[in-house]
Structures are given as structure tokens and as C-alpha cells.
Design an enzyme around this catalytic site. Structure first.
Site, PDB file in Angstrom:
ATOM      1  N   ASN A  11       1.048  -1.288  -0.081  1.00 23.47           N
ATOM      2  CA  ASN A  11      -0.148  -0.123   0.043  1.00 23.47           C
ATOM      3  C   ASN A  11       1.042   1.089   0.694  1.00 23.47           C
ATOM      4  O   ASN A  11       1.291   1.451   0.664  1.00 23.47           O
ATOM      5  CB  ASN A  11      -0.932  -0.055   1.443  1.00 23.47           C
ATOM      6  CG  ASN A  11      -1.893   1.409   1.368  1.00 23.47           C
ATOM      7  OD1 ASN A  11      -1.882   2.120   0.279  1.00 23.47           O
ATOM      8  ND2 ASN A  11      -2.719   1.561   2.885  1.00 23.47           N
ATOM      9  N   TRP A  12       1.114   2.131  -1.366  1.00 22.64           N
ATOM     10  CA  TRP A  12       1.442   2.530  -1.303  1.00 22.64           C
ATOM     11  C   TRP A  12       1.397   4.626  -0.494  1.00 22.64           C
ATOM     12  O   TRP A  12       1.796   5.097  -0.257  1.00 22.64           O
ATOM     13  CB  TRP A  12       2.108   3.201  -2.854  1.00 22.64           C
ATOM     14  CG  TRP A  12       2.877   2.338  -3.244  1.00 22.64           C
ATOM     15  CD1 TRP A  12       3.007   0.753  -2.751  1.00 22.64           C
ATOM     16  CD2 TRP A  12       2.909   2.425  -4.526  1.00 22.64           C
ATOM     17  NE1 TRP A  12       3.974   0.154  -3.880  1.00 22.64           N
ATOM     18  CE2 TRP A  12       3.987   0.936  -4.820  1.00 22.64           C
ATOM     19  CE3 TRP A  12       3.276   3.563  -6.051  1.00 22.64           C
ATOM     20  CZ2 TRP A  12       4.100   1.016  -6.540  1.00 22.64           C
ATOM     21  CZ3 TRP A  12       3.886   2.826  -7.355  1.00 22.64           C
ATOM     22  CH2 TRP A  12       4.313   1.991  -7.389  1.00 22.64           C
ATOM     23  N   LYS A  13       0.154   4.649  -0.366  1.00 22.14           N
ATOM     24  CA  LYS A  13      -0.841   5.181   0.425  1.00 22.14           C
ATOM     25  C   LYS A  13      -0.901   7.265  -0.746  1.00 22.14           C
ATOM     26  O   LYS A  13      -0.751   6.268  -1.225  1.00 22.14           O
ATOM     27  CB  LYS A  13      -0.199   5.514   2.055  1.00 22.14           C
ATOM     28  CG  LYS A  13      -0.143   4.685   2.381  1.00 22.14           C
ATOM     29  CD  LYS A  13      -0.191   4.450   3.933  1.00 22.14           C
ATOM     30  CE  LYS A  13      -0.078   3.104   5.023  1.00 22.14           C
ATOM     31  NZ  LYS A  13       0.106   3.315   6.137  1.00 22.14           N
ATOM     32  N   HIS A  97      -9.157   0.721   5.159  1.00 21.18           N
ATOM     33  CA  HIS A  97      -7.967   0.777   6.220  1.00 21.18           C
ATOM     34  C   HIS A  97      -8.202   1.979   7.482  1.00 21.18           C
ATOM     35  O   HIS A  97      -8.963   3.357   7.305  1.00 21.18           O
ATOM     36  CB  HIS A  97      -7.132   2.364   5.408  1.00 21.18           C
ATOM     37  CG  HIS A  97      -5.537   1.577   5.087  1.00 21.18           C
ATOM     38  ND1 HIS A  97      -5.159   2.826   6.698  1.00 21.18           N
ATOM     39  CD2 HIS A  97      -5.371   0.769   5.208  1.00 21.18           C
ATOM     40  CE1 HIS A  97      -4.172   2.520   6.366  1.00 21.18           C
ATOM     41  NE2 HIS A  97      -3.774   1.542   6.282  1.00 21.18           N
ATOM     42  N   GLU A  99      -6.698   4.247   8.698  1.00 24.79           N
ATOM     43  CA  GLU A  99      -6.294   5.632   8.093  1.00 24.79           C
ATOM     44  C   GLU A  99      -7.951   6.593   7.124  1.00 24.79           C
ATOM     45  O   GLU A  99      -8.223   7.138   7.892  1.00 24.79           O
ATOM     46  CB  GLU A  99      -5.059   5.892   6.577  1.00 24.79           C
ATOM     47  CG  GLU A  99      -3.348   6.107   7.605  1.00 24.79           C
ATOM     48  CD  GLU A  99      -2.998   5.269   6.983  1.00 24.79           C
ATOM     49  OE1 GLU A  99      -3.015   5.713   5.990  1.00 24.79           O
ATOM     50  OE2 GLU A  99      -2.064   4.677   7.647  1.00 24.79           O
ATOM     51  N   GLU A 169      -5.095  -5.420  10.740  1.00 27.57           N
ATOM     52  CA  GLU A 169      -4.637  -4.246  11.158  1.00 27.57           C
ATOM     53  C   GLU A 169      -4.772  -3.440  12.309  1.00 27.57           C
ATOM     54  O   GLU A 169      -5.729  -2.591  12.392  1.00 27.57           O
ATOM     55  CB  GLU A 169      -3.954  -3.277   9.622  1.00 27.57           C
ATOM     56  CG  GLU A 169      -3.692  -4.302   9.099  1.00 27.57           C
ATOM     57  CD  GLU A 169      -3.524  -2.338   7.900  1.00 27.57           C
ATOM     58  OE1 GLU A 169      -2.180  -2.656   7.270  1.00 27.57           O
ATOM     59  OE2 GLU A 169      -4.224  -2.039   7.365  1.00 27.57           O
ATOM     60  N   GLY A 175       2.190   1.820  10.468  1.00 31.19           N
ATOM     61  CA  GLY A 175       3.584   2.677  10.341  1.00 31.19           C
ATOM     62  C   GLY A 175       4.075   3.914  11.623  1.00 31.19           C
ATOM     63  O   GLY A 175       4.500   4.745  12.506  1.00 31.19           O
ATOM     64  N   SER A 215       3.504  -2.120  10.462  1.00 24.34           N
ATOM     65  CA  SER A 215       5.239  -2.362  10.324  1.00 24.34           C
ATOM     66  C   SER A 215       5.173  -3.460  10.179  1.00 24.34           C
ATOM     67  O   SER A 215       6.637  -3.645  10.678  1.00 24.34           O
ATOM     68  CB  SER A 215       5.598  -1.605  12.461  1.00 24.34           C
ATOM     69  OG  SER A 215       4.631  -0.595  12.194  1.00 24.34           O
ATOM     70  N   GLY A 236       2.887  -1.579   4.178  1.00 26.83           N
ATOM     71  CA  GLY A 236       2.434   0.350   3.860  1.00 26.83           C
ATOM     72  C   GLY A 236       4.167   0.549   3.997  1.00 26.83           C
ATOM     73  O   GLY A 236       4.632   0.770   2.589  1.00 26.83           O
ATOM     74  N   GLY A 237       4.831   1.113   4.067  1.00 24.07           N
ATOM     75  CA  GLY A 237       6.068   1.689   4.221  1.00 24.07           C
ATOM     76  C   GLY A 237       7.040   1.257   3.710  1.00 24.07           C
ATOM     77  O   GLY A 237       8.177   2.035   3.276  1.00 24.07           O
TER      78      GLY A 237
END
Ligand code: PGA
Length: 254
Positions: A11-13, A97, A99, A169, A175, A215, A236-237
Site C-alpha cells: 500500500n503506497w498510500k 483502512h 486511515e 491491522e 506506521g 509495521s 505500508g512503509g
């Protein structure tokens, strides 16, 4: 748990412009070795989906996911992109998600309609669920997951369940670099699969693909993938670093 390939989703957000997305895809194509037992999906910004889709046409090394969508097919909804518009462009859509839930105020009703819209448009929703730090501290993790799974799948039939992916999640692990304990992840996964069994029957619970996210990196991917109910990862990251994403994919092979 099931016979599907291990599913690794990046997920590049809200990172990378259209041009940067295209360059990043080229880098991934050059660097990543994808074992036949692993399915890799990347979720760029909506704006880059079309160009990346055209870029991938020849190779189809990865599949694509959108990071969100709206549930009405079309209409006066300024700023929204519908599942109907994504149809044919992406195979998956990430829905609910944390976010989206916490920064944009999405509630279970939106999420249930979005899950349904994705299925109606022949794609696969990746429904995200997870407790906040406060809910965990209060001992409410089970209730939260129960409510989010029930609400998210409320408009789905048993026959449609083979299309559903659920990502567990924990909000506090996203993150933050905080790693959830494998025993806690295992317990949450077990609970989610049992709940799908209670709601939709045994076959649906066996077909369900369950991802862990929060993470995840090259160093901890293996421990989560080794858990019996985990069918893949939502990253993610670490998906923004080709070498690390490559390490995660390599761990999925074993
Ligand atoms: P993270 O994000 O891997 O950076 O924690 C996971 C996610 O938001 O899906």
C-alpha cells in the site's frame, strides 16, 4: 489454511506522483523475483492506476489495488471515484483502512456499502479491520473485530465470500514500528476466521484470505507468515523500499 497463493500487498498510500509511480514500478519489475507461490499486488495513488496498469499490461508481474473507492456507481459526488470506474483497472480495492476510518471519518455503513460495490463490480475488496490502542488496553479487541467484520460483510452473501480478503491491522501498529506479538496476531486471526465461519459457513471460512498488516518489514515478515491463519501481508512503509519489499516477498516463498 487454503490453497491460494500467499498474497503480499504493498500500500503506497499518498506517495509518488504519476511519473514517480511509473519509475518505481520499473524498478520493482527489474529487481523483484516473484516466486510462483506468491501473488504480489501494489496499490498506487488512484491517479497513477491507469498509467501503471498500461505499463504492466505486457508483463503482469503484479496485480493492482485501489486504496479506496465510493460505493455509488456514478452521480453528483464531487471528488469521489467509484468502484464502477475502477472496474477493469484493478483487481483489488482496499476498503476501510484505518486511515480512512480515523482520518476521514469512514464508518461501518460506508465500509459495508463499499465492500458490496467492489464485489458488484467484479473486483476483490481487502477489508481492513483492527483495534485501537485504547480498545486493546480495555480488553475490547475481540468486540471491535467482531463488530467490524460483521458490519463490513453485512451486504455480502456466502456465494460472494470467495472474493473477500480481510486484513487484520491493529491501528497502533500501523506506521509506528511497533510490532504486534505473534500470539496476539494469531488470536485475532483465529477469531476473524471463526466469525466468518459462524456467519457464512465452513467453506467461506476456508476460502477466506487473511492478511496481517502493521509495521511489517523484511525482518519480521517471516514470523507473521508462519502463523497458521495468515495467508499474506498488507505492507505500508516497507513497500516503498524495493529491497525490503523484495525481502518480504522472498519470505513469503518459504
Ligand atoms: P505500515 O502500514 O506497514 O507502514 O505500518 C500498513 C498499512 O497501513 O496497511
Amino acid at each position: 489454511m487454503n490453497t491460494h497463493k500467499t498474497l503480499i500487498v504493498g500500500n503506497w498510500k499518498m506517495h509518488f506522483t504519476i511519473g514517480e509511480s511509473s519509475m518505481f514500478i520499473r524498478k520493482l519489475e527489474e529487481q523483484l523475483k516473484i516466486p510462483s507461490s506468491v501473488e504480489v499486488v501494489v496499490a498506487p495513488t488512484t491517479l497513477a492506476l491507469q498509467s501503471v496498469s498500461l505499463q504492466l499490461k505486457h508483463h503482469r508481474k503484479f496485480k493492482l489495488a485501489a486504496q479506496n473507492c465510493f460505493w455509488r456507481d456514478f452521480g453528483a459526488y464531487t471528488g469521489e471515484v467509484s468502484a464502477h470506474m475502477l472496474r477493469g483497472l484493478t483487481q483489488y480495492v482496499i476498503i476501510g483502512h484505518s486511515e480512512r476510518r480515523h482520518a476521514f471519518g469512514e464508518i461501518d455503513k460506508d465500509i459495508r456499502l463499499k465492500v458490496q460495490a467492489v464485489v458488484r463490480n467484479q473486483m476483490q475488496p481487502i477489508l481492513c479491520v483492527g483495534e485501537t490502542a485504547q480498545e486493546r488496553a480495555d480488553g475490547d479487541t475481540g468486540f471491535t473485530l467482531h463488530d467490524q467484520v460483521t458490519a463490513g460483510l453485512a451486504n455480502i452473501t456466502s456465494e460472494e465470500m470467495h472474493r473477500i480478503v480481510i486484513a487484520y491491522e491493529p491501528v497502533w501498529a500501523i506506521g509506528t514500528g511497533e510490532n504486534a506479538k505473534t500470539t496476539d496476531v494469531a488470536a485475532a486471526m483465529k477469531l476473524i476466521r471463526k466469525q466468518v465461519k459462524d456467519l457464512f459457513g465452513k467453506q467461506a471460512s476456508l476460502d477466506l484470505r487473511l492478511l496481517y498488516g502493521g509495521s511489517v518489514d523484511g525482518a519480521n515478515a517471516t514470523q507473521y507468515l508462519a502463523l497458521p491463519d495468515v495467508d499474506g501481508l498488507l505492507v505500508g512503509g516497507a513497500s516503498l523500499k524495493p529491497e525490503v519489499f523484495g525481502d518480504i516477498i522472498a519470505s513469503a516463498k518459504s
